[in-house]
Design a protein around this motif. Structure first.
Motif, PDB file in Angstrom:
ATOM      1  N   VAL A   1       0.626  -1.064   0.117  1.00  0.00           N
ATOM      2  CA  VAL A   1       0.097  -0.045   0.133  1.00  0.00           C
ATOM      3  C   VAL A   1       1.100   1.205   0.063  1.00  0.00           C
ATOM      4  O   VAL A   1       1.726   1.310   0.815  1.00  0.00           O
ATOM      5  CB  VAL A   1      -0.976   0.000   1.048  1.00  0.00           C
ATOM      6  CG1 VAL A   1      -1.977   0.895   1.076  1.00  0.00           C
ATOM      7  CG2 VAL A   1      -1.736  -1.479   1.455  1.00  0.00           C
ATOM      8  N   GLY A   2       0.837   2.166  -0.909  1.00  0.00           N
ATOM      9  CA  GLY A   2       1.736   3.218  -1.180  1.00  0.00           C
ATOM     10  C   GLY A   2       2.484   3.103  -2.122  1.00  0.00           C
ATOM     11  O   GLY A   2       3.196   2.097  -2.319  1.00  0.00           O
ATOM     12  N   HIS A   3       2.750   4.039  -2.949  1.00  0.00           N
ATOM     13  CA  HIS A   3       3.618   4.190  -4.050  1.00  0.00           C
ATOM     14  C   HIS A   3       4.662   5.119  -4.438  1.00  0.00           C
ATOM     15  O   HIS A   3       4.995   5.588  -5.414  1.00  0.00           O
ATOM     16  CB  HIS A   3       3.180   3.595  -5.196  1.00  0.00           C
ATOM     17  CG  HIS A   3       1.960   4.209  -5.806  1.00  0.00           C
ATOM     18  ND1 HIS A   3       2.013   5.546  -6.283  1.00  0.00           N
ATOM     19  CD2 HIS A   3       0.429   3.864  -5.669  1.00  0.00           C
ATOM     20  CE1 HIS A   3       0.755   6.165  -6.501  1.00  0.00           C
ATOM     21  NE2 HIS A   3      -0.140   4.996  -6.047  1.00  0.00           N
TER      22      HIS A   3
ATOM     23  N   ASP B   1      -8.759   0.595  -2.903  1.00  0.00           N
ATOM     24  CA  ASP B   1      -8.990   0.406  -1.539  1.00  0.00           C
ATOM     25  C   ASP B   1      -8.248  -0.509  -0.887  1.00  0.00           C
ATOM     26  O   ASP B   1      -8.151  -1.822  -1.227  1.00  0.00           O
ATOM     27  CB  ASP B   1     -10.487  -0.176  -1.457  1.00  0.00           C
ATOM     28  CG  ASP B   1     -11.082  -0.214   0.022  1.00  0.00           C
ATOM     29  OD1 ASP B   1     -10.210  -0.230   0.903  1.00  0.00           O
ATOM     30  OD2 ASP B   1     -12.392  -0.106   0.251  1.00  0.00           O
ATOM     31  N   TRP B   2      -7.272  -0.006   0.338  1.00  0.00           N
ATOM     32  CA  TRP B   2      -6.631  -1.010   0.804  1.00  0.00           C
ATOM     33  C   TRP B   2      -7.082  -2.198   1.543  1.00  0.00           C
ATOM     34  O   TRP B   2      -6.603  -3.147   1.856  1.00  0.00           O
ATOM     35  CB  TRP B   2      -5.556  -0.417   1.973  1.00  0.00           C
ATOM     36  CG  TRP B   2      -6.101   0.579   3.051  1.00  0.00           C
ATOM     37  CD1 TRP B   2      -6.426   1.874   3.012  1.00  0.00           C
ATOM     38  CD2 TRP B   2      -6.619   0.164   4.032  1.00  0.00           C
ATOM     39  NE1 TRP B   2      -6.918   1.977   4.123  1.00  0.00           N
ATOM     40  CE2 TRP B   2      -7.123   1.153   4.818  1.00  0.00           C
ATOM     41  CE3 TRP B   2      -6.899  -1.335   4.807  1.00  0.00           C
ATOM     42  CZ2 TRP B   2      -7.766   1.120   6.427  1.00  0.00           C
ATOM     43  CZ3 TRP B   2      -7.522  -1.413   5.963  1.00  0.00           C
ATOM     44  CH2 TRP B   2      -7.799  -0.145   6.753  1.00  0.00           C
TER      45      TRP B   2
ATOM     46  N   ARG C   1      -4.558   5.356  -3.938  1.00  0.00           N
ATOM     47  CA  ARG C   1      -5.928   5.871  -3.707  1.00  0.00           C
ATOM     48  C   ARG C   1      -6.345   6.268  -5.211  1.00  0.00           C
ATOM     49  O   ARG C   1      -7.551   6.245  -5.470  1.00  0.00           O
ATOM     50  CB  ARG C   1      -6.116   7.196  -2.734  1.00  0.00           C
ATOM     51  CG  ARG C   1      -6.215   6.756  -1.495  1.00  0.00           C
ATOM     52  CD  ARG C   1      -5.983   7.961  -0.685  1.00  0.00           C
ATOM     53  NE  ARG C   1      -4.655   8.384  -0.701  1.00  0.00           N
ATOM     54  CZ  ARG C   1      -4.357   9.215  -0.109  1.00  0.00           C
ATOM     55  NH1 ARG C   1      -4.978   9.667   1.252  1.00  0.00           N
ATOM     56  NH2 ARG C   1      -2.656   9.673   0.000  1.00  0.00           N
ATOM     57  N   ASP C   2      -5.571   6.747  -6.244  1.00  0.00           N
ATOM     58  CA  ASP C   2      -6.008   7.092  -7.408  1.00  0.00           C
ATOM     59  C   ASP C   2      -5.651   5.978  -8.407  1.00  0.00           C
ATOM     60  O   ASP C   2      -4.444   5.429  -8.476  1.00  0.00           O
ATOM     61  CB  ASP C   2      -5.301   8.513  -7.768  1.00  0.00           C
ATOM     62  CG  ASP C   2      -5.471   8.798  -9.357  1.00  0.00           C
ATOM     63  OD1 ASP C   2      -6.323   9.840  -9.290  1.00  0.00           O
ATOM     64  OD2 ASP C   2      -4.845   8.264 -10.250  1.00  0.00           O
ATOM     65  N   LEU C   3      -6.743   5.531  -9.263  1.00  0.00           N
ATOM     66  CA  LEU C   3      -6.588   4.296 -10.023  1.00  0.00           C
ATOM     67  C   LEU C   3      -5.520   4.357 -10.999  1.00  0.00           C
ATOM     68  O   LEU C   3      -4.683   3.526 -11.157  1.00  0.00           O
ATOM     69  CB  LEU C   3      -7.920   4.140 -10.692  1.00  0.00           C
ATOM     70  CG  LEU C   3      -7.979   2.693 -11.416  1.00  0.00           C
ATOM     71  CD1 LEU C   3      -7.562   1.622 -10.814  1.00  0.00           C
ATOM     72  CD2 LEU C   3      -9.347   2.398 -12.466  1.00  0.00           C
TER      73      LEU C   3
END
Lengths: 385, 385, 385, 385
Positions: free
Chosen positions: A14-16, A68-69, A48-50
């Protein structure tokens, strides 16, 4: 709780942003250099942003994305959840992932408050009984030079430690026109230099000594209170709500004296994570800006030829180094993360608990809390509860 | 109050141990390299033991000896009294010398307490009205690299200062079998590492910034409480009654954050008097173990080629250096004292007040006092009165 | 040939420029720090211009002056003749002084040619039979770090040496507008960077290894062929007739490979006299710009903690250091000359031969000669005769 | 000659030892950090032993294997042939690959002799007309610090260069019990330290100056003539048939003086690829053991604050660095190869010729040849043809 049975294990991250980039590299690379019992599959990337997440996944090599995590955690192809988000979401993601039976690797600091960290540590302890592994990503422990330093201390080459001085000096906020960022908002980041980089030197020194700080006396300061909103055409300013710098003195359980400083205003110091330790028998010094080196003074050597020696920590006998290159061929920042996931995967496979645990992360959080309390009370001496 | 009229001026020095040796060298040497308006005559050496003082005088080049410092002060051939004794006698000698109309150069720290220092500063102020000059021997101000640092700060090359970190690290007490010495007895030395070497970094940083510390929070520690009496055949031990190490954090008047550490237990550090300063426009770093170098980061230089630069402070344009050797030909520890007496003689001749004055010495004493108070009160924040 | 019988010995020094200044300091200072059997009297200073010599004598502390060096040599109050003139007068002064029964200390290089040096060495040998002592002033041998290096090599801590790399880098001629000087005229200086600073690294490395270069292959270059006459109102230029830089490779008798470079055009290097030696068991590195340090790699230490160590050569157990200051308190350039005259006076008193002898100076001259021959013959391999 | 049309391009790599490992990493990683127009597919790995090659392919991420490099070259899924074998096979593989229409990246040195290199350069020139790209893998050009150095020289910040000193110092053969290896056999490796590491400093310095060496005078030496056969139970020895060390002096076309040394016997130096350059306006120094740093002396800065500055080459504005981490977060050895394939892929896509070309490789080979000729003729001056 197990892996896919084919010698691989699925990772959901989660998170990039910055941390996501470096964790991705570690997951992609670890089995190319180390003999890992479980090769990681880069299964799902969460963001969060596709569109931005898809682009990041393509660039960094992830097979799928989730916005969605909670969905990411729920997936069957995910056995490890890797949390690379700002601190305000660590608790919810980690606890949910543990509840879903996943192993969890969480970026530091563990949380934005002691209370959050306590919940997380409790959840990790409960999950451990279920065979799930949790770890905080204090990557500096896995700098070979610092891992070697720990070995040398364990071997007694420093003797009883009397002095610790640790600094984490950066300068990226020194210019007041540098724009606002999430790291400068208390609600997202928890604290400023203190939690972001101060946490690293607290963890690293406690790791090196194998003992904990018992109390602190601290000062913090915010030098620049308002910063421009990035890209704002009207030149609006936003409030900086965290510390720009934190410094404190303290004592270790054994009586060693310690001083710490974390700042993003040390002009010219780019990533000077520095530790110096003086013991009865030897001394050590380290600076991350020369991360492949450890400076060691051996007090047992005759006066005539004694001196701090620059150990180039690139020998195959040095921790983590055998997997890389011949002596004198340096490694870089991202390698510390590769070492981290190597250890994590090994523990996951072996069913043993990796360090630093969430409990270790909680203890660091308590030190951070004591620092904030002291700084808010005129540097009053504050025990680490 | 004047000199001998022949272009020379008589010096009477009390004490002939370490400081006496280095001051003697300065008095012998200063006019061989600098154009001083008054060449010093090494008139009288004071010491308690006649034979040892005579031997020292012969070795170090003094014309006469006195075993009572009152006699030394009273002599007509003495215009300057140079005090190189332990701190417990500074006050009496200095005040008597001033009362006798002499100029006074006094080793640091000025006194063993704030109260003593206040008396001395008052006496110096009164004597100044009479044309007498007083100065505290904080020699590190006259290290060319630190004098250059001060120049650069005055010129604005650092801008507003945000961070100061100062350490004075030695290791000569690290071995618990090192014998007892007067420097380890409170009644003679006033304090331990704090007053002996901590005083230097307090003075040096306040000199560099041109401003004062306003408050501190401090810890002190005595690691070794008993030490062997030197040469005692029965192996008796004596009590160490001073601090072995002192560390504190504080704030400067302008808001700069500062941390300090003085210790004689930093194994491998021999005389590491280190100062690092970060400003808005530039940063400086110094280590006395490389005393001919100043490290400077110029924040005005483009990112691509910016970096800390090692200024070899041996150019004829550097402070004090023109009198010595060509570029790259280093100078040593004793030169700082030669610079000191050069400045002192010039001020005596010109009828101007040298710095650091006794008032400056008193202010340092107040910082030392605040440190001791804080350390005795659980690191409580203590304003410098 | 003896001293004045009162524990002192008279020195007559010819030349009062840079070398005269530093030699004067050594003669004035040596007995203040060392226990010398014969305290030097600064009896006579020789110089061609009476007024300038008188002024220099007054400044530097000499009792009398002579404008003809023959008169200086002839004086009864002169037992030691110290030659601080350009190389073109070394031979005549030294041979006359020896003929007059005096001890001789001669600045380096010994002479401006091998032929001159041969005459001088022969005269010194003959005089030695008469109890007279001769010495060439290769002061770098008396840098404590290099004296320690020699000790370590003698003790076998490097084992058989395989590699020597030596550089003497300065930059004072890098700017083509720097004016002409006697050091740039072949008839006075003999050669340029080669004899002035190249001679030092040749002597130092041969001293360190305890053996000699057997052959060389060399290049020299003059980058700036004409320079302004200092102070000339018409802006006239004068011809530079010496090398600006010399570099050569060679072999030692034992087979060690060596490379050398001497230049005054290494912009930014002020006095970088650097030596690096690799042996079978250990390695050493030195740079005069950090003259109080010796870098040592001990090949006997385990791989895990081996590294070059920075020996701060300021311990009382280090060569020459006991006379000076506590550990970590540096010494400077002029101390090497004080060490030199200490050794010289001791040998004069003891009736033993100091090193480097005139024969050693001759051998260095032969290397310089071989370098010039090779450089004049397309870098042809040239044995050191 | 084109790529697969899907934005990827197939790579066939021959050899899977040290160079194969690091090239594989580069091919796997380049598009994860850089925006490359063609993402590499790790199509085929070539090796002589099927099982070992299969294992290597699995470990390093290659899709297929071939045991005959001719088969590898012939494959349709291979557009780039990457040659990571010992030097004795470079010529045959490269020429065949070019004949088959492939792009070629070849490890250094280009060949084992000038004659071989000439054939290869001719083939590359011919193939270039056909749109095929060839490059020699002198990876040190792509160390950001050296790429920055080149930029600074191009910008004129050094002015006319007067001095170059380059050393490549390793110590892995210092111990005579280190076993025999292919790098010590002339028929496979061509030469020893000279071609292996000397080639790097020749290429790097010619690259930095943008000009070539015109002649050399050289010495080589083999210190250990026989070494144990690895793993031989009878303790047999094998003959070392290459140089252990090579040193030479030379001149650049512009007249700059240069000295070089390559050795595997510099005990304590692990991978000290060092370059120092002095120009009229500035100087540079570099040591690969601190590969993220470039030391720069700006001669335009006032004397009072001039000094060598340590540029931490980790800013986004530095060459190649923007793709990696924030300032002060170091990169390592393998990154230089990632930079290399990034440039190579870009040139392949753009249809432009990458550097260093095979012609550049040939020129380095000529210098190596001149060094060997000179060393074989008593250090005779030997023009680079």
């Amino acid at each position: 709780m197990s892996n896919a049975g084919d010698g691989t294990i699925g990772v959901g991250m989660v998170g990039h942003a910055f941390m996501g980039r470096v964790h991705s590299h570690a997951w992609r690379t670890v089995h190319r250099f180390y003999d890992v019992p479980l090769a990681p599959r880069l299964a799902v990337l969460g963001g969060r942003d596709l569109d931005r997440t898809k682009a990041a996944a393509a660039k960094m090599g992830w097979d799928a994305v989730e916005t969605d995590w909670r969905e990411l955690i729920a997936r069957d192809d995910v056995q490890i959840v890797d949390i690379c988000t700002p601190g305000d979401s660590h608790k919810d993601i980690a606890i949910a992932a543990l509840a879903a039976g996943k192993h969890v690797l969480c970026e530091k600091p563990l949380a934005n408050s002691v209370a959050e960290a306590e919940e997380m540590a409790a959840a990790a302890t409960a999950a451990a009984a279920n065979g799930q592994r949790s770890m905080v990503a204090f990557n500096y422990r896995r700098v070979p030079a610092l891992a070697l330093a720990r070995q040398m201390i364990v071997e007694g080459r420093l003797g009883r430690v009397r002095h610790v001085r640790a600094q984490y000096l950066q300068d990226w906020l020194s210019d007041p026109t540098t724009p606002m960022a999430w790291r400068l908002r208390k609600e997202e980041a928890g604290s400023g230099a203190l939690g972001d980089i101060g946490a690293h030197i607290i963890d690293a020194t406690q790791f090196l000594l194998g003992e904990q700080l018992t109390g602190v006396s601290a000062l913090t300061e915010t030098f620049v209170h308002k910063r421009p909103v990035a890209g704002d055409p009207d030149g609006r300013l936003d409030d900086v709500t965290v510390d720009d710098a934190a410094l404190f003195i303290g004592r270790f359980a054994s009586g060693a004296l310690a001083s710490y400083e974390a700042t993003r205003f040390a002009l010219g110091r780019k990533n000077a994570m520095r530790v110096e330790i003086n013991g009865e028998r030897g001394s050590l010094a380290f600076d991350f800006e020369s991360m492949n080196e450890l400076s060691f003074y051996d007090g047992e050597i005759d006066d005539q030829s004694a001196g701090f020696r620059r150990i180039l920590v690139t020998e195959p006998t040095h921790p983590y180094v055998g997997a890389w290159w011949p002596p004198g061929h340096l490694i870089g920042y991202e390698h510390t993360f590769t070492h981290e996931v190597f250890d994590f995967l090994t523990h996951v496979h072996d069913g043993t608990d990796p360090a630093p645990s969430f409990a270790d992360g909680l203890q660091v959080q308590k030190v951070l809390g004591a620092v904030e309390t002291s700084a808010g009370n005129d540097a009053k001496w504050t025990p680490v509860s």
